[in-house]
Design a protein around this motif. Structure first.
Motif, PDB file in Angstrom:
ATOM      1  N   ALA A 101      81.385  42.890  62.845  1.00 48.91           N
ATOM      2  CA  ALA A 101      81.147  43.666  64.057  1.00 48.91           C
ATOM      3  C   ALA A 101      81.427  45.146  63.791  1.00 48.91           C
ATOM      4  N   PRO A 102      80.742  46.071  64.516  1.00 44.92           N
ATOM      5  CA  PRO A 102      81.060  47.495  64.402  1.00 44.92           C
ATOM      6  C   PRO A 102      82.524  47.742  64.704  1.00 44.92           C
ATOM      7  N   ARG A 103      83.035  48.849  64.214  1.00 45.05           N
ATOM      8  CA  ARG A 103      84.472  49.104  64.288  1.00 45.05           C
ATOM      9  C   ARG A 103      85.009  49.048  65.713  1.00 45.05           C
ATOM     10  N   GLY A 104      84.275  49.612  66.686  1.00 46.44           N
ATOM     11  CA  GLY A 104      84.764  49.599  68.058  1.00 46.44           C
ATOM     12  C   GLY A 104      84.988  48.195  68.575  1.00 46.44           C
ATOM     13  N   ALA A 105      84.020  47.311  68.355  1.00 41.97           N
ATOM     14  CA  ALA A 105      84.153  45.929  68.800  1.00 41.97           C
ATOM     15  C   ALA A 105      85.251  45.211  68.023  1.00 41.97           C
ATOM     16  N   ALA A 106      85.355  45.493  66.724  1.00 38.10           N
ATOM     17  CA  ALA A 106      86.374  44.841  65.905  1.00 38.10           C
ATOM     18  C   ALA A 106      87.774  45.241  66.364  1.00 38.10           C
ATOM     19  N   VAL A 107      87.957  46.520  66.692  1.00 38.09           N
ATOM     20  CA  VAL A 107      89.262  46.986  67.173  1.00 38.09           C
ATOM     21  C   VAL A 107      89.596  46.328  68.507  1.00 38.09           C
ATOM     22  N   LEU A 108      88.607  46.262  69.400  1.00 38.59           N
ATOM     23  CA  LEU A 108      88.832  45.632  70.703  1.00 38.59           C
ATOM     24  C   LEU A 108      89.204  44.165  70.540  1.00 38.59           C
ATOM     25  N   LEU A 109      88.477  43.447  69.695  1.00 38.36           N
ATOM     26  CA  LEU A 109      88.778  42.027  69.487  1.00 38.36           C
ATOM     27  C   LEU A 109      90.144  41.830  68.848  1.00 38.36           C
ATOM     28  N   ASP A 110      90.553  42.744  67.991  1.00 33.80           N
ATOM     29  CA  ASP A 110      91.889  42.657  67.402  1.00 33.80           C
ATOM     30  C   ASP A 110      92.963  42.815  68.477  1.00 33.80           C
ATOM     31  N   ARG A 111      92.740  43.727  69.427  1.00 37.22           N
ATOM     32  CA  ARG A 111      93.684  43.910  70.527  1.00 37.22           C
ATOM     33  C   ARG A 111      93.722  42.667  71.411  1.00 37.22           C
ATOM     34  N   ILE A 112      92.548  42.123  71.712  1.00 35.02           N
ATOM     35  CA  ILE A 112      92.485  40.915  72.538  1.00 35.02           C
ATOM     36  C   ILE A 112      93.193  39.755  71.841  1.00 35.02           C
ATOM     37  N   ALA A 113      92.990  39.646  70.523  1.00 35.30           N
ATOM     38  CA  ALA A 113      93.631  38.576  69.756  1.00 35.30           C
ATOM     39  C   ALA A 113      95.152  38.699  69.802  1.00 35.30           C
ATOM     40  N   SER A 114      95.649  39.920  69.704  1.00 31.81           N
ATOM     41  CA  SER A 114      97.102  40.133  69.743  1.00 31.81           C
ATOM     42  C   SER A 114      97.681  39.709  71.084  1.00 31.81           C
ATOM     43  N   VAL A 115      96.987  40.054  72.171  1.00 30.64           N
ATOM     44  CA  VAL A 115      97.449  39.663  73.502  1.00 30.64           C
ATOM     45  C   VAL A 115      97.400  38.142  73.651  1.00 30.64           C
ATOM     46  N   ALA A 116      96.306  37.531  73.188  1.00 34.01           N
ATOM     47  CA  ALA A 116      96.159  36.078  73.318  1.00 34.01           C
ATOM     48  C   ALA A 116      97.255  35.328  72.574  1.00 34.01           C
ATOM     49  N   SER A 117      97.663  35.834  71.430  1.00 39.78           N
ATOM     50  CA  SER A 117      98.681  35.143  70.626  1.00 39.78           C
ATOM     51  C   SER A 117     100.036  35.102  71.321  1.00 39.78           C
ATOM     52  N   LYS A 118     100.241  36.017  72.290  1.00 33.52           N
ATOM     53  CA  LYS A 118     101.529  36.095  72.989  1.00 33.52           C
ATOM     54  C   LYS A 118     101.469  35.518  74.389  1.00 33.52           C
ATOM     55  N   SER A 119     100.346  34.926  74.752  1.00 28.86           N
ATOM     56  CA  SER A 119     100.197  34.384  76.105  1.00 28.86           C
ATOM     57  C   SER A 119     101.003  33.106  76.265  1.00 28.86           C
ATOM     58  N   GLY A 120     101.284  32.756  77.508  1.00 24.96           N
ATOM     59  CA  GLY A 120     102.029  31.534  77.776  1.00 24.96           C
ATOM     60  C   GLY A 120     101.227  30.299  77.398  1.00 24.96           C
ATOM     61  N   GLU A 121     101.932  29.251  76.990  1.00 28.39           N
ATOM     62  CA  GLU A 121     101.257  28.040  76.522  1.00 28.39           C
ATOM     63  C   GLU A 121     101.398  26.916  77.535  1.00 28.39           C
ATOM     64  N   GLN A 122     100.267  26.277  77.861  1.00 37.34           N
ATOM     65  CA  GLN A 122     100.268  25.046  78.645  1.00 37.34           C
ATOM     66  C   GLN A 122      99.788  23.937  77.721  1.00 37.34           C
ATOM     67  N   LYS A 123     100.667  23.029  77.369  1.00 34.95           N
ATOM     68  CA  LYS A 123     100.325  22.013  76.376  1.00 34.95           C
ATOM     69  C   LYS A 123     100.227  20.654  77.044  1.00 34.95           C
ATOM     70  N   PRO A 124      99.004  20.158  77.282  1.00 29.64           N
ATOM     71  CA  PRO A 124      98.860  18.852  77.918  1.00 29.64           C
ATOM     72  C   PRO A 124      99.100  17.720  76.924  1.00 29.64           C
ATOM     73  N   ASN A 125      99.455  16.563  77.454  1.00 27.46           N
ATOM     74  CA  ASN A 125      99.504  15.377  76.608  1.00 27.46           C
ATOM     75  C   ASN A 125      98.219  14.566  76.823  1.00 27.46           C
ATOM     76  N   GLY A 126      98.083  13.488  76.080  1.00 32.23           N
ATOM     77  CA  GLY A 126      96.840  12.732  76.099  1.00 32.23           C
ATOM     78  C   GLY A 126      96.531  12.041  77.414  1.00 32.23           C
ATOM     79  N   ASP A 127      97.535  11.915  78.295  1.00 28.87           N
ATOM     80  CA  ASP A 127      97.319  11.266  79.588  1.00 28.87           C
ATOM     81  C   ASP A 127      96.946  12.253  80.685  1.00 28.87           C
TER      82      ASP A 127
END
Length: 361
Positions: A101-127
């Protein structure tokens, strides 16, 4: 087969047709099976015997190839849009041609990825079930004609988190009706369920994906090419970059995503050629955000994932025409959605309560 080209493209196509032997007739812009199997299976079973629906129903309308027609006949598609008639014209940047991706989009996606990695986790079980509430509108026009939009409407899905294979995958609630998401079974054949995977992305399956972006892209490519729809599509009609972008978009839409996986998907998207920024994108709820977009030049539309400009949280998706086609004029919206709520619940038809974790955007 209806010709969607015009002007110079039509002249070029006619000249090629004159010089070359007639190709085998096809009814679909290439590589689109993966996005339309779900809608087809639902509509087949609305005819009578079975209530079959698949959760990913928000793709622009195209014609189904002969192989798909053998599955059930007529394909009508659902499109997500707002009541607006058009979207801003694509930016002058166009589709990038570099290896990533062009640099602008790549930088934006890197920022989004950083935020996503720190988001709260909801972990369902199989039921348990993943619950997602969205706002969409649909195209009631013919699949090969002008877009005719409904008013925005709410849609709820409950998806089982069993590893499978399962035949009862969950439930859709829309327009006052509950529609079971079940695997269609031809008369006289033994039911064969869907295991967790690309066609049924459970939380556990998503968590099993590689977190290295390059390895993740390779894994997705393998999953796509082993999907039945992809096997039905000739190799020359496939576009791996388009398929990777569309597949990531589908995984983001109606799932509860493990933070590490979400981060990896965004970093992987930054490695897809042609990904650009869409500076002011509006979702189906009217929320303005910043878009990560890619053009499907063959089909003639642009698809953008929309993120909150402040929090970088995923809001929804939109698609609009980037040139005049039989569906409408350049700029016409053909797809818009908004994610309103995600949660983990214990049963079908259960909605998130104050005492249970949920994410509301």
């Amino acid at each position: 087969m209806n010709d969607r080209t015009s002007g110079p493209e039509r002249a070029e196509r006619e000249e090629m047709a004159r010089l070359l032997p007639a190709p085998a007739e096809r009814d679909l812009p290439p590589g689109r099976h993966l996005h339309h199997k779900d809608t087809l299976m639902r509509l087949i079973d609305q005819d009578g015997d079975r209530a079959t629906a698949r959760p990913r129903l928000l793709r622009p309308a195209v014609l189904l190839p002969a192989a798909g027609l053998a599955l059930g006949g007529v394909l009508l598609t659902t499109l997500a849009v707002t009541g607006q008639d058009s979207a801003p014209a694509p930016s002058a940047a166009g589709t990038g041609s570099a290896a990533t991706a062009p640099r602008g989009a790549a930088v934006l996606l890197d920022r989004i990825a950083s935020v996503a990695s720190k988001s709260g986790e909801q972990k369902p079980n199989g039921d348990q079930f993943v619950y997602v509430r969205t706002l969409t509108a649909e195209n009631e026009g013919m699949f090969d004609g002008p877009v005719k939009l409904t008013e925005p409407r709410e849609r709820e899905v409950w998806m089982t988190q069993e590893s499978g294979p399962v035949t009862d995958e969950g439930l859709i609630h829309q327009d006052g009706s509950y529609i079971p998401i079940t695997v269609g079974v031809p008369d006289g054949e033994k039911p064969v369920g869907y295991p967790a995977g690309l066609s049924r992305p459970t939380y556990t399956w998503l968590a099993s994906l590689p977190t290295d972006p390059d390895a993740l892209l390779r894994r997705l490519a393998t999953e796509i090419t082993t999907d039945q729809d992809a096997r039905d599509t000739p190799a020359e009609d496939r576009d791996p970059d388009r398929d990777a972008f569309d597949t990531i978009g589908e995984l983001l839409r109606e799932t509860v995503m493990p933070p590490r996986t979400a981060s990896a998907l965004y970093r992987a998207a930054a490695r897809i050629p042609g990904v650009t920024e869409d500076p002011d994108a509006v979702d189906a709820a009217g929320r303005h955000g910043i878009g990560v977009a890619r053009d499907d030049t063959r089909a003639g539309w642009r698809t953008a994932w929309i993120f909150d400009p402040t929090t970088l949280e995923y809001l929804g998706e939109r698609s609009y025409l980037i040139r005049d086609t039989s569906m409408g004029r350049k700029g016409t919206l053909i797809n818009r959605s908004a994610v309103l709520e995600r949660a983990v619940v214990d049963a079908l038809r259960e909605r998130p309560s104050a005492g249970k974790p949920s994410t509301t955007t």
